[in-house]
Motif scaffolding. Structure first.
Motif, PDB file in Angstrom:
ATOM      1  N   GLU A  36       0.749  -1.289  -0.057  1.00 46.47           N
ATOM      2  CA  GLU A  36       0.105  -0.047  -0.046  1.00 46.47           C
ATOM      3  C   GLU A  36       0.908   1.303  -0.152  1.00 46.47           C
ATOM      4  OE1 GLU A  36      -3.254   0.548  -0.336  1.00 46.47           O
ATOM      5  OE2 GLU A  36      -3.062  -1.857  -1.027  1.00 46.47           O
ATOM      6  N   PRO A  37       1.724   1.617   0.954  1.00 44.96           N
ATOM      7  CA  PRO A  37       2.400   2.708   0.942  1.00 44.96           C
ATOM      8  C   PRO A  37       3.771   2.930  -0.083  1.00 44.96           C
ATOM      9  CG  PRO A  37       3.520   1.448   2.579  1.00 44.96           C
ATOM     10  CD  PRO A  37       2.236   0.575   1.883  1.00 44.96           C
ATOM     11  N   VAL A  38       3.903   1.935  -1.022  1.00 46.23           N
ATOM     12  CA  VAL A  38       5.110   1.794  -1.811  1.00 46.23           C
ATOM     13  C   VAL A  38       4.790   2.732  -2.947  1.00 46.23           C
ATOM     14  CG1 VAL A  38       6.629   0.621  -3.422  1.00 46.23           C
ATOM     15  CG2 VAL A  38       5.917  -0.500  -1.198  1.00 46.23           C
ATOM     16  N   GLY A  39       5.325   3.776  -3.247  1.00 47.00           N
ATOM     17  CA  GLY A  39       5.012   4.701  -4.475  1.00 47.00           C
ATOM     18  C   GLY A  39       5.352   4.402  -5.469  1.00 47.00           C
ATOM     19  N   GLY A  40       4.658   4.343  -6.783  1.00 44.26           N
ATOM     20  CA  GLY A  40       4.936   4.047  -8.041  1.00 44.26           C
ATOM     21  C   GLY A  40       4.293   2.827  -8.477  1.00 44.26           C
ATOM     22  N   GLY A  70       1.246   2.769  -9.278  1.00 41.11           N
ATOM     23  CA  GLY A  70       0.305   3.084 -10.192  1.00 41.11           C
ATOM     24  C   GLY A  70       0.833   3.119 -11.630  1.00 41.11           C
ATOM     25  N   ASP A  71       2.284   3.660 -11.504  1.00 40.54           N
ATOM     26  CA  ASP A  71       3.116   3.783 -12.607  1.00 40.54           C
ATOM     27  C   ASP A  71       3.261   2.338 -13.251  1.00 40.54           C
ATOM     28  OD1 ASP A  71       2.913   6.484 -12.613  1.00 40.54           O
ATOM     29  OD2 ASP A  71       4.917   6.643 -11.311  1.00 40.54           O
ATOM     30  N   THR A  72       3.474   1.464 -12.323  1.00 38.96           N
ATOM     31  CA  THR A  72       4.043   0.209 -12.943  1.00 38.96           C
ATOM     32  C   THR A  72       2.930  -0.537 -13.368  1.00 38.96           C
ATOM     33  OG1 THR A  72       3.810  -0.994 -10.719  1.00 38.96           O
ATOM     34  CG2 THR A  72       6.117  -0.014 -11.414  1.00 38.96           C
ATOM     35  N   ILE A  73       1.437  -0.464 -12.717  1.00 45.82           N
ATOM     36  CA  ILE A  73       0.144  -0.993 -13.473  1.00 45.82           C
ATOM     37  C   ILE A  73      -0.041  -0.308 -14.757  1.00 45.82           C
ATOM     38  CG2 ILE A  73      -2.158  -1.284 -12.843  1.00 45.82           C
ATOM     39  CD1 ILE A  73      -1.630  -1.326  -9.863  1.00 45.82           C
ATOM     40  N   THR A  74       0.135   1.074 -14.682  1.00 45.84           N
ATOM     41  CA  THR A  74      -0.093   1.630 -16.157  1.00 45.84           C
ATOM     42  C   THR A  74       0.861   1.010 -17.169  1.00 45.84           C
ATOM     43  OG1 THR A  74      -0.669   3.588 -14.977  1.00 45.84           O
ATOM     44  CG2 THR A  74      -0.053   3.579 -17.268  1.00 45.84           C
ATOM     45  N   GLN A 129      11.720  -0.162  -2.302  1.00 48.52           N
ATOM     46  CA  GLN A 129      11.746   0.676  -3.346  1.00 48.52           C
ATOM     47  C   GLN A 129      10.929   0.168  -4.593  1.00 48.52           C
ATOM     48  OE1 GLN A 129      12.713   4.066  -3.146  1.00 48.52           O
ATOM     49  NE2 GLN A 129      12.895   3.357  -1.058  1.00 48.52           N
ATOM     50  N   ILE A 130      10.382   0.849  -5.351  1.00 56.10           N
ATOM     51  CA  ILE A 130       9.633   0.664  -6.372  1.00 56.10           C
ATOM     52  C   ILE A 130      10.713  -0.541  -7.459  1.00 56.10           C
ATOM     53  CG2 ILE A 130       9.723   2.351  -7.914  1.00 56.10           C
ATOM     54  CD1 ILE A 130       6.822   0.132  -7.605  1.00 56.10           C
ATOM     55  N   GLU A 131      11.615  -0.158  -7.635  1.00 56.34           N
ATOM     56  CA  GLU A 131      12.495  -1.061  -8.519  1.00 56.34           C
ATOM     57  C   GLU A 131      12.523  -2.509  -8.145  1.00 56.34           C
ATOM     58  OE1 GLU A 131      13.730   1.956  -6.642  1.00 56.34           O
ATOM     59  OE2 GLU A 131      14.086   3.145  -8.284  1.00 56.34           O
ATOM     60  N   GLU A 132      12.545  -2.682  -6.693  1.00 58.13           N
ATOM     61  CA  GLU A 132      12.477  -4.050  -6.288  1.00 58.13           C
ATOM     62  C   GLU A 132      11.280  -4.893  -6.499  1.00 58.13           C
ATOM     63  OE1 GLU A 132      13.862  -4.482  -1.941  1.00 58.13           O
ATOM     64  OE2 GLU A 132      14.147  -2.279  -2.166  1.00 58.13           O
ATOM     65  N   ILE A 133      10.172  -4.146  -6.822  1.00 59.34           N
ATOM     66  CA  ILE A 133       8.857  -4.859  -7.335  1.00 59.34           C
ATOM     67  C   ILE A 133       8.935  -4.912  -8.773  1.00 59.34           C
ATOM     68  CG2 ILE A 133       6.289  -4.483  -7.711  1.00 59.34           C
ATOM     69  CD1 ILE A 133       6.622  -2.933  -4.904  1.00 59.34           C
ATOM     70  N   ILE A 134       9.483  -3.799  -9.405  1.00 59.62           N
ATOM     71  CA  ILE A 134       9.382  -3.970 -10.906  1.00 59.62           C
ATOM     72  C   ILE A 134      10.416  -5.118 -11.402  1.00 59.62           C
ATOM     73  CG2 ILE A 134      10.581  -2.715 -12.857  1.00 59.62           C
ATOM     74  CD1 ILE A 134       9.680  -0.054 -11.588  1.00 59.62           C
TER      75      ILE A 134
END
Length: 156
Positions: free
Chosen positions: A89-93, A95-99, A137-142
């Motif tokens: 929930e609090p991880v920023g970015g 929405g951009d990855t989903i897009t 950080q979002i990179e870890e999810i990406i």
């Protein structure tokens, strides 16, 4: 919303706070959303209906949150709630990855609602694979998106 052209777009990906702004026909800025919209998780369907009724929604909405809602014409057509990854929930970015995933899936021939469902689920799976913490950080999810998508689809 501010341009008055929301209905000209195919897809918006708001979180519940941004959805409250779309649902409030009088708010000119997210900071000025009226108080009756403060308990966002109590009535997402109501906020979705209000956003469409006021002309402040795209053809489709993919509302991100504890539950992800895929909507059109003021109605929820799909909900994604698993896997449950509270730390996402609090991880920023995200929405951009989903897009980005939705755009890629549409390019591969998926219709918007199915692309949204796959992307939201893949986002959750990638978050699960990343073993999230408050420092994530979002990179870890990406970096885990390809593996998550591989579990869900075969792209030709």
């Amino acid at each position: 919303k501010a341009s008055g052209q929301a209905s000209c777009y195919d897809l918006f990906l708001p979180d519940l706070g941004e959805l409250a702004f779309l649902a409030d026909d009088k708010a000119m800025h997210p900071a000025y959303t009226r108080g009756f919209l403060t308990r966002l998780e109590d009535n997402p369907a109501g906020l979705i209906a209000r956003a469409y009724a006021s002309g402040n929604a795209a053809r489709y909405l993919c509302v991100k949150g504890r539950r992800d809602y895929i909507c059109t014409e003021g109605k929820i057509i799909n909900e994604i709630s698993s896997p449950v990854i509270e730390e996402l929930e609090p991880v920023g970015g995200t929405g951009d990855t989903i897009t980005g995933m939705v755009a890629g899936l549409v390019q591969h021939g998926y219709q918007l609602p199915e692309a949204c469902r796959i992307a939201c689920t893949a986002n959750r799976l990638a978050g699960q694979m990343a073993h999230l913490s408050p420092a994530t950080q979002i990179e870890e999810i990406i970096s885990r998106i390809p593996a998550a998508l591989k579990q869900l689809v075969t792209l030709s």
